[in-house]
Design an enzyme around this catalytic site. Structure first.
Site, short mmCIF file in Angstrom:
data_model
loop_
_atom_site.label_atom_id
_atom_site.label_comp_id
_atom_site.label_asym_id
_atom_site.label_seq_id
_atom_site.Cartn_x
_atom_site.Cartn_y
_atom_site.Cartn_z
N VAL A 69 8.68 -0.38 -8.51
CA VAL A 69 8.98 -1.45 -9.46
C VAL A 69 10.49 -1.47 -9.69
CG1 VAL A 69 8.66 -2.32 -11.82
CG2 VAL A 69 6.72 -1.35 -10.58
N GLY A 114 14.45 1.39 -12.23
CA GLY A 114 13.35 1.27 -11.28
C GLY A 114 12.43 2.47 -11.40
N LYS A 115 11.31 2.41 -10.77
CA LYS A 115 10.38 3.56 -10.74
C LYS A 115 9.41 3.37 -9.59
CE LYS A 115 9.86 7.24 -13.37
NZ LYS A 115 10.94 7.93 -14.09
N GLY A 116 8.94 4.48 -9.03
CA GLY A 116 7.97 4.39 -7.93
C GLY A 116 6.75 5.23 -8.24
#
Ligand code: NAD
Length: 458
Positions: A69, A114-116
């Site tokens: 994201v 962001g992040k995953g």
């Protein structure tokens, strides 16, 4: 994880009324611009999803759901960890990505948020399979990753091993291009930064120490303007030791506990620590270096049997894990998981100061209840930024291929955290908002001003 979806909207509602903020925006234009800001800042720019095709060692092929994201890049490339966990989902990753946007803005880092996430329990996969999952993640999201686009880092379930693998795959796909800044949290030998592992725990303890320093320096103002029960505890500290309890004894909690144990500025005693199995208690203070040694030799776990304690000459009572939250401590450092203080236990919390090392360890309901009772909560966005700050330093070092000494890293880390605290704390005095809201307002102010100046609100 608790939803903090309304934070951006609430901050903007407050700022809309403050005419000294973006004074060029008036009347209807102002209303429209603020509506646009709510839309721009509260929704992610992109949600990327993929099913990684992975061939397991037993010959089966599986499809593993994964996300990245990209919440907002107003201040620079997206930045945030990749979580490997069986319960991770798009909503959680989006919330964490938004928190990264706000955290980076608060600490003046040139990054967006962001992040995953990868939906697996990493313990159920072999090393070879995990290696393949990491490579596939980079292959599938290759177009959107890169040192100037989106820079992942470790999160729950990932560490320097995974970052090394991912950076190596990025390098394979982009021959001849700069690659060291593509991932942070790598091993030192692969371009990682000294001090990265200790950074979050040291930053968490530093935040607490700096709060105390400010309390003592500004005690009259605190007592006049802030209705919180910690003010009194802080003053009492001049005569007695502060009792510290730490939930979680992993990377973050063990470093924060050691910092508290070794601190020369404050008189502390770490009376309780807990992990996934037990809580250890000693009213005269625990021997933290001995517990660290034990954890290092035992897969990160604390001693959980009397024999373990006596074999290592550690004086402590073994108690129920969750009772740590309710003990009579002056400071509670939350360093385990999300949602640990909630509606069922919030009324039993006695500590007048809680420092959020983990992300969102207190639910919104409990946060409100405790703040109304006068408990001072130092929020995650302020206290646990040490990791991303040192990731920033790693990114710079990777680009310059010049590496700092460990002491330089800590100096830069503390300087950055101190600058943030010096911005937030004066606003906090005499202000009706709790610290968390003050931090959000500051982040949203920064992001909104940049968007306005870039002409993006028309
Ligand atoms: P970690 O996995 O190294 O340690 C977690 C610790 O919590 C372990 O000691 C584990 O036994 C303990 N634990 C698990 N369940 C527990 C429970 N119910 N009660 C008490 N203890 C429990 O993780 P970490 O890197 O120390 O991070 C801790 C938290 O902080 C995570 O939520 C992480 O997302 C967050 N965080 C970490 C960093 C970082 O740089 N390490 C940065 C920001 C936020």
């Amino acid at each position: 994880m608790s939803e903090r979806n309304t934070v951006i909207e609430n901050s903007l509602t407050t700022l809309l009324k403050d005419e000294s903020f973006l004074p060029d925006l008036k009347a209807q234009t102002r209303e429209q611009a603020f509506k646009s800001l709510v839309a721009l800042l509260s929704t992610p720019n992109h949600v990327h999803k993929s099913y990684l095709r992975v061939s397991l060692e037993n010959g089966t092929i599986v499809r593993i759901p994964s996300f990245r994201v990209q919440h907002n890049d107003t201040l620079g490339p997206y930045k945030g960890g990749i979580r490997f966990h069986e319960s991770v989902n798009e909503g959680e990753v989006s919330n964490l990505a938004r928190l990264m946007t706000l955290k980076n803005a608060l600490h003046e880092l040139p990054f967006g948020g962001g992040k995953g996430g990868v939906i697996i329990n990493p313990r159920e996969y072999t090393v070879k399979e995990l290696h393949l999952i990491c490579k596939k993640y980079v292959q599938y999201f290759n177009d959107i990753l890169g040192p100037d686009k989106d820079i992942p880092a470790p999160d729950a379930g990932t560490g320097e091993r995974e970052m090394d693998w991912m950076m190596a795959e990025y390098k394979n796909i982009h021959p001849g291009e700069p690659y060291r800044g593509s991932f942070t949290g790598k091993s030192i030998i692969n371009g990682g930064s000294l001090g990265r592992k200790q950074a979050t725990g040291k930053g968490v303890y530093f935040t607490f120490r700096y709060m105390m320093h400010n309390f003592l320096k500004e005690q009259e103002r605190w007592l006049q303007t802030q209705d919180n029960i910690f003010a009194e505890t802080a003053l009492n500290h001049l005569d007695k030791k502060l009792k510290v309890a730490v939930q979680g004894f992993g990377n973050l909690g063990s470093v924060a506990a050691l910092e508290a144990f070794q601190c020369n500025y404050l008189q502390n005693e770490v009376i309780a620590v807990s992990d996934r199995q037990v809580m250890l208690y000693n009213s005269d203070g625990l021997d933290i270096p001995a517990l660290l040694k034990f954890a290092e030799e035992n897969d990160g776990d604390l001693p959980s049997a009397k024999e373990d304690l006596s074999a290592h000459d550690i004086k402590a009572e073994i108690r129920d894990r969750d009772s740590l939250l309710e003990i009579d401590a002056d400071v509670l450092i939350m360093a385990a998981l999300e949602n640990q203080i909630h509606k069922d236990n919030m009324k039993k919390i006695k500590a007048p100061l809680i420092v959020e090392g983990a992300n969102a360890p207190i639910t919104e309901e409990a946060d409100k209840y405790l703040s109304d009772q006068g408990t001072l909560i130092v929020p995650d966005i302020l206290a646990n930024a040490g990791g991303v700050i040192v990731s920033y330093l790693e990114w710079i070092q990777g680009r310059e291929t010049q590496f700092y000494k460990e002491e330089q890293i800590y100096e830069l880390l503390y300087e950055k955290m101190q600058n943030t605290m010096d911005t937030i704390l004066p606003q906090f005095f005499g202000d009706p908002f709790p610290l968390r809201q003050n931090c959000y307002i500051h982040s949203v102010m920064k992001l909104s001003t940049v968007l306005f100046r870039q002409g993006k609100l028309y």
